[in-house]
Design an enzyme around this catalytic site. Structure first.
Site, short mmCIF file in Angstrom:
data_model
loop_
_atom_site.label_atom_id
_atom_site.label_comp_id
_atom_site.label_asym_id
_atom_site.label_seq_id
_atom_site.Cartn_x
_atom_site.Cartn_y
_atom_site.Cartn_z
N LYS A 145 218.11 104.24 125.23
CA LYS A 145 217.47 103.61 123.81
C LYS A 145 217.35 102.15 123.71
O LYS A 145 218.69 101.56 123.90
CB LYS A 145 218.12 104.49 122.65
N ARG A 183 216.76 119.09 123.67
CA ARG A 183 216.24 120.24 123.95
C ARG A 183 216.76 121.05 125.18
O ARG A 183 216.92 122.20 125.41
CB ARG A 183 214.74 120.03 124.22
N1 BES Z 1 217.70 112.34 118.96
C1 BES Z 1 216.42 111.92 119.17
C2 BES Z 1 215.14 112.12 118.31
C3 BES Z 1 215.45 111.33 116.91
C4 BES Z 1 214.69 110.28 116.80
C5 BES Z 1 216.13 111.94 115.99
C6 BES Z 1 214.60 109.43 115.68
C7 BES Z 1 216.11 111.20 114.69
C8 BES Z 1 215.31 109.78 114.82
C9 BES Z 1 215.93 112.65 120.49
O1 BES Z 1 216.93 112.87 121.31
C10 BES Z 1 215.20 111.75 121.18
O2 BES Z 1 215.49 110.65 121.80
N2 BES Z 1 213.67 112.11 121.34
C11 BES Z 1 212.92 111.53 122.31
C12 BES Z 1 212.09 112.34 123.00
C13 BES Z 1 211.13 111.63 124.01
C14 BES Z 1 212.01 110.83 125.09
C15 BES Z 1 210.14 112.64 124.74
C16 BES Z 1 212.01 110.72 121.01
O3 BES Z 1 211.60 111.41 119.92
O4 BES Z 1 211.59 109.48 121.48
ZN ZN Z 2 217.59 111.46 122.63
#
Ligand code: BES
Ligand code: ZN
Ligand code: ZN
Length: 478
Positions: free
Chosen positions: A254, A328
């Site tokens: 991230k 997921r």
């Molecule tokens: N934990 C995150 C989702 C999230 C984002 C929760 C912001 C709370 C606030 C999840 O694991 C994630 O990183 N999802 C990605 C998915 C993408 C790579 C398809 C996302 O939402 O960007």
């Molecule tokens: Zn994630």
């Protein structure tokens, strides 16, 4: 905080402060002064008349969630003073509109603060709230009904605050084994069973998707299975929680600014723990299983990678194209585990799954996804009652195609940038057995689980999203 109903007239009850909720300034005892001071009784507007030791808080309409918010405002306002006791009238004599429950919850949720990491703790002096009950009896109200509601509101708010505390704690303090320990303690206190599966046991269970996500962490990946089993239950419910005690994104790292706050990624798990705590305290006549995938998503030489193909517990192969879509993968295995081990009538999962859900619905609303219209409707009723906000995001066959993989059965991300919350839900759908489709509901709580500003009766940080909503739904099972 002691909250009680006193069988006396308001003016006969001794307390330092009187709290009055004002729907308008008309006919209020201090109408003249309030008008002079420009008090308009707008929602959450406060006016403290020190000479009369009375706090007025505005309520825009006769709706329980507005009262919930106003009660929280009252508590927060009074935290600036040193008073210890407060009295107020009844605003809903038989709790018919849920306003009594809302007020108690508003007080308890609004009084929540998280100062574990502050060297100076705020001293809270207010510890007694008394509702006047006299006029109730005169009007033929059933006080035992209110006493019951009081106990319920206490338990549901405490469970919410319990979840908030855990979520707000640092990833250094709350790592997978710590979540397991907390679940174990909860089981001991409340007469539940708790089973913990470590990495060896997870290998035996073929839970490779979940194991790969946690491989680069110094903390062991664990599955927590809490069971509350009353005699002759009305139904059996499995609650599955995403327990990413930290989500760095893994090798699909991230960006710095998006990583801040990712301790929140255990919110689904903490909601499940909160619900289990309340269900067992209330001794609900429902068998409830809490199943948590407790994992940390980190980077390192041992990290799982984009291009890996993982084999989930049900044998399906998953092409990893983004290691940040890890929740997921964990849920896929946990859903398979839940369906194999528990023959449930309902299967709910809770996860801070996608940023896309926050884009779709805003920060205050959870996305719900599933195949059952009836289930969505009944959850909608619980949302209305508890003030939790939910929005249904619809599946469709076109979005489903966006998860196609050329190398495995399915890809862990969509090949298009739109509909990300729904494609994540559709990914999970691949791990729901045919006979369970109508029993399943997915809650994407990425928005409301953790907000970096206070809203209504929710503080900065964790809100405990999912706890009160689910508890209401479980309490209404027939
Ligand atoms: N934990 C995150 C989702 C999230 C984002 C929760 C912001 C709370 C606030 C999840 O694991 C994630 O990183 N999802 C990605 C998915 C993408 C790579 C398809 C996302 O939402 O960007
Ligand atoms: Zn994630
Ligand atoms: Zn995540």
């Amino acid at each position: 905080m002691t909250i009680s109903i006193n069988n006396a007239h308001l003016y006969d009850i001794s307390a330092e402060i009187t709290l009055v909720f004002a729907l308008s300034t008309d006919e209020l005892l201090h109408e003249g002064v309030l008008n002079e001071l420009g008090f308009k009784a707008e929602q959450d507007e406060t006016c403290y008349l020190s000479e009369f030791k009375t706090l007025y808080v505005g309520v825009e309409a006769n709706e329980h969630d507005l009262f919930r918010s106003a009660a929280a405002t009252a508590i927060k306002t009074l935290s600036k003073y040193t008073y210890s006791s407060l009295k107020l009238a009844q605003y809903d004599i038989n709790n018919t509109n849920g306003i009594f429950t809302a007020l108690v919850e508003g007080f308890l949720l609004g009084a929540y603060t998280f100062d574990l990491y502050k060297s100076e703790k705020k001293k809270v002096t207010l510890n007694t709230i008394i509702f006047s009950g006299k006029t109730l009896e005169e009007q033929g109200s059933d006080i035992s009904l209110l006493e019951k509601a009081l106990v319920y509101a206490h338990i549901s708010s405490e469970a919410t605050n319990f979840a908030r505390d855990l979520i707000n704690m640092t990833p250094e303090e709350v790592y997978p084994a710590k979540l397991s320990q907390i679940a174990g303690d909860l089981a001991k206190e409340n007469g539940m069973e708790c089973k913990i599966l470590g990495e060896d046991a997870l290998k035996e269970e073929n839970m490779n998707a979940m194991l790969c996500v946690g491989r680069a962490s110094r903390h062991e990946t664990q599955l927590i299975h809490l069971s509350y089993v009353p005699k002759n239950p009305l139904a059996t419910v499995s609650l599955i929680g995403k327990g990413l005690t930290y989500d760095s994104g893994g090798l699909s790292l991230k960006p710095a600014s998006s990583m801040v706050g990712m301790k929140l990624d255990k919110s689904g798990a903490c909601a499940v723990l909160g619900i289990m705590k309340a269900v067992s305290a209330l001794k609900l006549p429902v068998e409830v299983h809490g199943i948590i995938g407790a994992v940390e998503n980190m980077i390192g030489a041992d990290a799982y990678k984009p291009d890996d193909v993982l084999i989930a517990k049900n044998g399906k192969t998953i092409e990893v194209r983004n290691t940040d879509a890890e929740g997921r993968l964990v849920l896929a295995d946990c859903l398979c585990y839940a369906q194999e081990k528990v023959k449930a009538d309902y299967i709910f999962d809770y996860a801070t799954l996608t940023g896309a859900c926050v884009v779709a619905l805003g920060q205050h609303t959870s996305g719900i996804m599933g195949h059952s219209k009836e289930l969505k409707e009944s959850l909608g009723r619980s949302a209305d009652k508890t003030g939790e906000l939910i929005g249904s995001l619809p599946f469709n066959r076109y979005l489903k195609k966006q998860l196609k993989s050329d190398v495995a059965d399915i890809s862990n991300i969509s090949n298009k940038p739109y509909g990300g919350a729904i494609t994540a839900g559709l990914f999970l759908d691949n791990f729901i057995e045919k006979e369970n489709k109508e029993k399943w509901m997915h809650f994407d709580i990425a928005g409301p689980a953790y907000v970096e500003s206070a809203w209504g009766y929710n503080p900065y940080g964790a809100s405990g999203a999912g706890v009160r909503l689910t508890l209401d739904w479980l309490s209404n099972l027939k």
